[in-house]
Design an enzyme around this catalytic site. Structure first.
Site: not given
Ligand SMILES: C[S@@+](CC[C@H](N)C(=O)[O-])C[C@H]1O[C@@H](n2cnc3c(N)ncnc32)[C@H](O)[C@@H]1O
Length: 264
Positions: A33, A135
């Site tokens: 990445r 997000d």
């Molecule tokens: C795997 S995705 C989940 C998306 C959706 N909720 C789902 O279940 O399909 C995880 C997301 O969490 C976000 N994320 C990670 N750490 C975070 C934080 N500290 N605060 C807010 N969002 C966060 C990432 O940027 C990513 O877009």
């Protein structure tokens, strides 16, 4: 491959910002990445890129690194049990109630928020509801606002919703779908870090906090869920990913069914 020293330095920075601890098992992934970002800056070596990153401390470049290191996988109508639960909830609603508000916390590129919006539009009509998506990743917030997706992410979307709420791309957009303008009108996205105090988003009938807790250690997971349920209405529901139980925490929550909680 990134050196252990550069890996430790960049993952410590990422942990400070996001709260997510990447283990050494993720070294190859992190290398891949960061290589892309290094190339974009004309730097052929990942270790040198990390050195530059930490020396310059440029906030825009740090945001790009955080964006690259978060895992954003998502798709429409993921974990359908939650959408079935929500549909039953909406079926019990009577006419003259305040707007129904849902929060997709960690909304990634927005598929979850738009799936919720489709269900709300179907059950409640074009008005009387709102979906907020947040997000950490600014790139994901931008993608969610764009609302343009590869069709394969809609495999679990009911055909009727695909017809009613999406435009099929043609020509250069072949194989993609765009969420309709009407649906987008009631869905908004903003940046928010779940590790910090949350912006003023109001309170919600349902909060989707799915597939994000899995990245945190138990104390951080509990702190995040605690902050998030501060935004839940008294008779609201919290949904977590099915691999993310909160039953072992001391939070004032009662389990309703797997991955569904209400305030105790
Ligand atoms: C795997 S995705 C989940 C998306 C959706 N909720 C789902 O279940 O399909 C995880 C997301 O969490 C976000 N994320 C990670 N750490 C975070 C934080 N500290 N605060 C807010 N969002 C966060 C990432 O940027 C990513 O877009």
């Amino acid at each position: 491959m990134i050196s252990q020293q550069a890996f430790d330095a960049v993952t410590a920075m990422f942990h400070r910002v996001s709260g997510i601890q990447l283990t050494t098992a993720k070294r190859a992934l992190v290398t891949g990445r960061l290589q892309k970002l290094a190339q974009a800056r004309g730097i052929g070596n990942v270790d040198r890129y990390v050195e530059m990153l930490l020396d310059e401390n440029d906030p825009d470049e740090l945001v790009r690194v955080v964006d690259k290191l978060t895992t954003n996988e998502t798709y429409f109508f993921r974990e359908p049990e939650h959408f079935e639960f929500l549909a039953r909830m909406l079926g019990r609603r009577s006419g003259s109630q305040p707007p129904f508000r849902v929060w997709s916390a960690a909304s990634s590129s927005g598929e979850e928020a738009y799936s919720i919006a489709m269900l709300l539009a179907d059950h409640l009509g074009p008005r009387g509801w709102e979906v907020v998506g947040t997000d950490l990743s600014t790139a994901m917030v931008d993608a969610a606002r764009r609302a343009l997706y590869p069709l394969e992410r809609a495999r679990q979307m009911p055909q009727a919703y695909l017809k009613r709420y999406c435009l099929r791309g043609m020509g250069e957009y072949e194989g993609q779908l765009l969420i309709s303008r009407d649906l987008r009108a009631n869905v908004r996205f903003t940046g928010a870090n779940l590790m910090e105090s949350l912006p003023d988003l109001g309170t919600f009938d349902v909060i989707f906090l799915r597939n994000v807790l899995i990245y945190f250690d138990p104390p951080a997971k509990e702190a995040i869920a605690g902050r998030v349920i501060g935004k839940l209405k008294r008779d609201g529901y919290l949904f977590t990913g099915h691999a993310e139980s909160l039953t072992a925490t001391r939070l004032p929550l009662r389990s309703v069914q797997p991955a569904v909680y209400e305030l105790a």
